[in-house]
Design an enzyme around this catalytic site. Structure first.
Site, PDB file in Angstrom:
ATOM      1  N   ILE A  32       0.824  -1.237   0.122  1.00 35.75           N
ATOM      2  CA  ILE A  32      -0.154  -0.075   0.120  1.00 35.75           C
ATOM      3  C   ILE A  32       0.468   1.121  -0.169  1.00 35.75           C
ATOM      4  O   ILE A  32       0.367   2.303  -0.576  1.00 35.75           O
ATOM      5  CB  ILE A  32      -0.944  -0.084   1.184  1.00 35.75           C
ATOM      6  CG1 ILE A  32      -2.048   0.866   1.055  1.00 35.75           C
ATOM      7  CG2 ILE A  32      -0.268   0.396   2.483  1.00 35.75           C
ATOM      8  CD1 ILE A  32      -3.190   0.688   1.865  1.00 35.75           C
ATOM      9  N   ASN A  86      11.751  -8.378   7.067  1.00 38.26           N
ATOM     10  CA  ASN A  86      12.081  -7.940   8.319  1.00 38.26           C
ATOM     11  C   ASN A  86      11.666  -8.726   9.472  1.00 38.26           C
ATOM     12  O   ASN A  86      10.427  -9.418   9.254  1.00 38.26           O
ATOM     13  CB  ASN A  86      11.305  -6.453   8.479  1.00 38.26           C
ATOM     14  CG  ASN A  86      11.951  -5.674   7.430  1.00 38.26           C
ATOM     15  OD1 ASN A  86      13.067  -5.500   6.926  1.00 38.26           O
ATOM     16  ND2 ASN A  86      10.992  -4.831   6.738  1.00 38.26           N
ATOM     17  N   GLY A  92      12.573  -3.999  11.732  1.00 40.42           N
ATOM     18  CA  GLY A  92      11.816  -3.147  11.110  1.00 40.42           C
ATOM     19  C   GLY A  92      10.310  -3.769  10.836  1.00 40.42           C
ATOM     20  O   GLY A  92       9.680  -3.320   9.989  1.00 40.42           O
ATOM     21  N   HIS A  99       5.980 -12.183   5.838  1.00 42.75           N
ATOM     22  CA  HIS A  99       6.031 -11.609   4.502  1.00 42.75           C
ATOM     23  C   HIS A  99       7.474 -11.398   3.880  1.00 42.75           C
ATOM     24  O   HIS A  99       8.432 -10.984   4.755  1.00 42.75           O
ATOM     25  CB  HIS A  99       5.112 -10.333   4.438  1.00 42.75           C
ATOM     26  CG  HIS A  99       5.625  -9.414   5.463  1.00 42.75           C
ATOM     27  ND1 HIS A  99       5.178  -9.469   6.687  1.00 42.75           N
ATOM     28  CD2 HIS A  99       5.975  -7.976   5.151  1.00 42.75           C
ATOM     29  CE1 HIS A  99       5.586  -8.311   7.242  1.00 42.75           C
ATOM     30  NE2 HIS A  99       6.254  -7.535   6.387  1.00 42.75           N
ATOM     31  N   HIS A 101       9.258  -8.949   1.058  1.00 40.95           N
ATOM     32  CA  HIS A 101       8.941  -7.800   0.160  1.00 40.95           C
ATOM     33  C   HIS A 101       9.814  -8.079  -1.015  1.00 40.95           C
ATOM     34  O   HIS A 101      11.096  -8.456  -1.020  1.00 40.95           O
ATOM     35  CB  HIS A 101       9.744  -6.550   0.948  1.00 40.95           C
ATOM     36  CG  HIS A 101       9.039  -5.834   1.980  1.00 40.95           C
ATOM     37  ND1 HIS A 101       8.228  -4.750   2.218  1.00 40.95           N
ATOM     38  CD2 HIS A 101       9.168  -6.513   3.334  1.00 40.95           C
ATOM     39  CE1 HIS A 101       7.972  -4.707   3.394  1.00 40.95           C
ATOM     40  NE2 HIS A 101       8.696  -5.484   4.209  1.00 40.95           N
TER      41      HIS A 101
HETATM   42  P1  5GP Z   1       7.033  -4.500   7.564  1.00 38.88           P
HETATM   43  O1  5GP Z   1       7.144  -3.273   8.043  1.00 38.88           O
HETATM   44  O2  5GP Z   1       6.247  -5.498   8.494  1.00 38.88           O
HETATM   45  O3  5GP Z   1       8.356  -5.470   7.058  1.00 38.88           O
HETATM   46  O4  5GP Z   1       5.959  -4.515   6.284  1.00 38.88           O
HETATM   47  C1  5GP Z   1       4.575  -4.414   6.339  1.00 38.88           C
HETATM   48  C2  5GP Z   1       4.344  -3.755   5.040  1.00 38.88           C
HETATM   49  O5  5GP Z   1       2.939  -3.988   4.865  1.00 38.88           O
HETATM   50  C3  5GP Z   1       4.648  -2.470   4.717  1.00 38.88           C
HETATM   51  O6  5GP Z   1       5.495  -2.116   3.699  1.00 38.88           O
HETATM   52  C4  5GP Z   1       3.417  -1.786   4.720  1.00 38.88           C
HETATM   53  O7  5GP Z   1       3.400  -0.653   3.635  1.00 38.88           O
HETATM   54  C5  5GP Z   1       2.341  -2.816   4.178  1.00 38.88           C
HETATM   55  N1  5GP Z   1       1.035  -2.707   4.389  1.00 38.88           N
HETATM   56  C6  5GP Z   1       0.514  -2.132   5.696  1.00 38.88           C
HETATM   57  N2  5GP Z   1      -0.797  -2.179   5.506  1.00 38.88           N
HETATM   58  C7  5GP Z   1      -1.273  -2.707   4.378  1.00 38.88           C
HETATM   59  C8  5GP Z   1      -2.333  -2.806   3.901  1.00 38.88           C
HETATM   60  O8  5GP Z   1      -3.267  -2.534   4.646  1.00 38.88           O
HETATM   61  N3  5GP Z   1      -2.425  -3.130   2.637  1.00 38.88           N
HETATM   62  C9  5GP Z   1      -1.168  -3.362   1.828  1.00 38.88           C
HETATM   63  N4  5GP Z   1      -1.258  -3.759   0.500  1.00 38.88           N
HETATM   64  N5  5GP Z   1      -0.220  -3.223   2.377  1.00 38.88           N
HETATM   65  C10 5GP Z   1       0.108  -2.889   3.864  1.00 38.88           C
END
Ligand code: 5GP
Ligand code: ZN
Length: 113
Positions: A32, A86, A92, A99, A101
């Site tokens: 997002i 992460n 982070g 998940h 990236h």
């Molecule tokens: P993290 O910070 O846990 O490695 O990555 C989480 C990711 O999820 C972030 O890049 C963030 O932008 C994405 N994210 C968080 N909420 C949503 C959402 O509601 N929809 C989508 N498509 N991505 C999300």
């Protein structure tokens, strides 16, 4: 599959997401808040909090194969791309469902910071 987990809810189709690809073990959706021209999240269908909690290596296998499929479909396999996972607060991680990236479409920096 925790009821309130954001990514579990996306896997169940309860929260809208832009699906890019999927296989038996994982789904791929657009982030997002993209940090690169291509920024896709590869999310296992099963709830695993992070790599710290990984018990079944096949989960990571399904994610890796899907990440490869996304890279090829997005046309960045030849030029290169980056996979990031992460883990925990120092890593982070903000969403506590495993998940990967998948990022590319521009030259990535190293170290990532
Ligand atoms: P993290 O910070 O846990 O490695 O990555 C989480 C990711 O999820 C972030 O890049 C963030 O932008 C994405 N994210 C968080 N909420 C949503 C959402 O509601 N929809 C989508 N498509 N991505 C999300
Ligand atoms: Zn979950």
């Amino acid at each position: 599959m925790p009821e309130q987990c954001l990514f579990c809810r996306m896997v169940r189709g309860e929260i809208p997401a832009t699906l890019v690809a999927e296989n038996a073990g994982a789904i791929a959706i657009r982030d997002i808040n993209p940090q690169a021209p291509v920024h896709v999240l590869v999310i296992p269908r099963t709830h695993v909090e992070s790599l710290n909690a990984l018990a079944d290596g096949a989960v990571l296998g399904a994610m890796g194969v899907l990440a490869r499929d996304v890279a090829m479909a997005e046309g960045m396999a030849d030029r290169g791309w980056r996979a990031v996972m992460n883990t925990g607060s120092d890593g982070g991680q903000t969403v506590l469902h495993l998940h990967m990236h998948v990022m590319g479409g521009r030259s990535m920096h190293w170290p990532p910071g």
